[in-house]
Design an enzyme around this catalytic site. Sequence first.
Site, PDB file in Angstrom:
ATOM      1  N   HIS A 155       0.797  -1.255  -0.038  1.00 37.96           N
ATOM      2  CA  HIS A 155      -0.138  -0.025   0.005  1.00 37.96           C
ATOM      3  C   HIS A 155       0.767   1.049   0.016  1.00 37.96           C
ATOM      4  CE1 HIS A 155      -3.296  -2.837   1.223  1.00 37.96           C
ATOM      5  NE2 HIS A 155      -2.299  -3.175   1.896  1.00 37.96           N
ATOM      6  N   SER A 276      14.158  21.741 -16.847  1.00 38.61           N
ATOM      7  CA  SER A 276      13.211  22.286 -16.849  1.00 38.61           C
ATOM      8  C   SER A 276      13.298  23.664 -17.476  1.00 38.61           C
ATOM      9  CB  SER A 276      12.239  22.648 -15.481  1.00 38.61           C
ATOM     10  OG  SER A 276      11.409  23.739 -15.542  1.00 38.61           O
ATOM     11  N   LYS A 282      15.042  21.927 -11.140  1.00 37.13           N
ATOM     12  CA  LYS A 282      14.795  20.763 -11.753  1.00 37.13           C
ATOM     13  C   LYS A 282      15.560  19.741 -12.423  1.00 37.13           C
ATOM     14  CE  LYS A 282      10.929  19.151 -11.312  1.00 37.13           C
ATOM     15  NZ  LYS A 282       9.550  19.893 -12.072  1.00 37.13           N
ATOM     16  N   GLU A 289       9.321   8.207 -17.326  1.00 37.98           N
ATOM     17  CA  GLU A 289       7.789   8.737 -17.461  1.00 37.98           C
ATOM     18  C   GLU A 289       7.460   8.225 -19.080  1.00 37.98           C
ATOM     19  OE1 GLU A 289       7.243  13.018 -16.258  1.00 37.98           O
ATOM     20  OE2 GLU A 289       9.203  12.556 -15.293  1.00 37.98           O
TER      21      GLU A 289
END
Length: 455
Positions: A155, A276, A282, A289
């Site tokens: 979980h 970024s 970043k 992804e």
Amino acid sequence: MNLWAGRFKSEIDQKTNDFNSSISFDSRMYKEDIEGSIAHAEMLGQCGIIDKSEASRIITTLKWMLADINNGILKIDYTAEDIHTFIEQELTARIGDSGKRLHTARSRNDQVALDIRLHLTKCVDRLSDEIKELIDVILYKAERHADTIMPGYTHLQRAQPITFGHHLLAYANMLLRDIERLADCKKRMNISPLGSGALAGTTYPLNREMVAESLSMKGITRNSLDGVSDRDFVLELASALSIVMVHLSRFSEEIILWCSWEFKFIELDDAFSTGSSIMPQKKNPDIAELVRGKSGRVFGSLMTLLTVMKGLPLAYNKDMQEDKEAIFDAVDTVSMCLTTFTPMLTTMKVNEETMRTAAAKGFINATDCADYLVNKGMPFRDAYKIVGKLVALCIEKDLTLETLPIEEYQKISAQFDEDVYHTIKLDVCVRKRTVVGAPAPECVLREISKIKMVL
Ligand code: ARG
């Protein structure tokens, strides 16, 4: 001029021709189309269906055409209807009437079924090798981190201590099954449909086995209607590839989580990260992804293929031309994901300390603490309750099971002794988990060598 010109009075409408044509995507099967034609011509000659000298002329010319395409001398004509038509027309342009004999006892329906089987069989071999390379990297990392302690989760809550090596081996096992699935799919794919003709076989005395053997295929199809209209092997491949993508996507998801500031378990190499345009701090895990995102494309191809096939009457229908773009895209996508993911993993840095610190929080040794009481003779359910109370007490006092004084332990159960602190040490908890498939470093190393033996 179209193949079917004899029956028709006028030429096909240009837009209809473009709509009907598949050469823009089936040209990638030129090699298999030529190999299939060579095997067919050889058999026609051997069986006395065409003259042996004509067969050998066809074969020599096909080999010459293959070399010319490979060397860029022969350019594919994208106005042709499909790759089969292009190859046959070029052959005829080169050797005239002999070329026209190649299509004896063959239809494009069994020809295309053969070509796609041959082509995808090669793709399966290549994809399996690419998965093996990824497993190799996983094993290398797992070996180095066989005793790197990290929290195991259920979980997404810290649950029990494991090692990073053990966690990685979970993916090695998934990918091993992927290779098995591909090998299984190949068994039914690598079968020759040639001789099924358009749908009803042929009246010529073909030797179908001979064609299959010369193409290193493992058998022949046993029903002509099925031979031309079966695309199960494409569906099987698309589902096996979808499962590969599920695995890569889950792995990517974890990598994305692990390199967030919240986890910081790993750091990806600059070469496999992006920045970024506005936020200077970043460093984004775009590759992971994208792999996660591209799983959608592959599942989409599977849906396309299932939908194309589900309502087709026997035997061949043009709908089936739609199989190629979908399965080729799935193959390309999986291959691209694998060959980008593997070097990303190779260069990934592991923050062992952060993993260990995370493991030290969250009471992940609570089960081991309960097992301590069980070893002293207490039923597990009672031990479970007692440790639950201890955890509540620790939370109240802002302590951990390691820092809670022994007097507090003993207030809740007299069974506790000083040796409980040894039992709940994370290293001890992990090392004691020695059942087959468990995270103890010795088990992880044993599993690694087992996998190496089958790889
Ligand atoms: N381009 C077709 C395909 O990919 C080849 C078979 C065509 N056969 C036919 N009868 N139209 O399926």
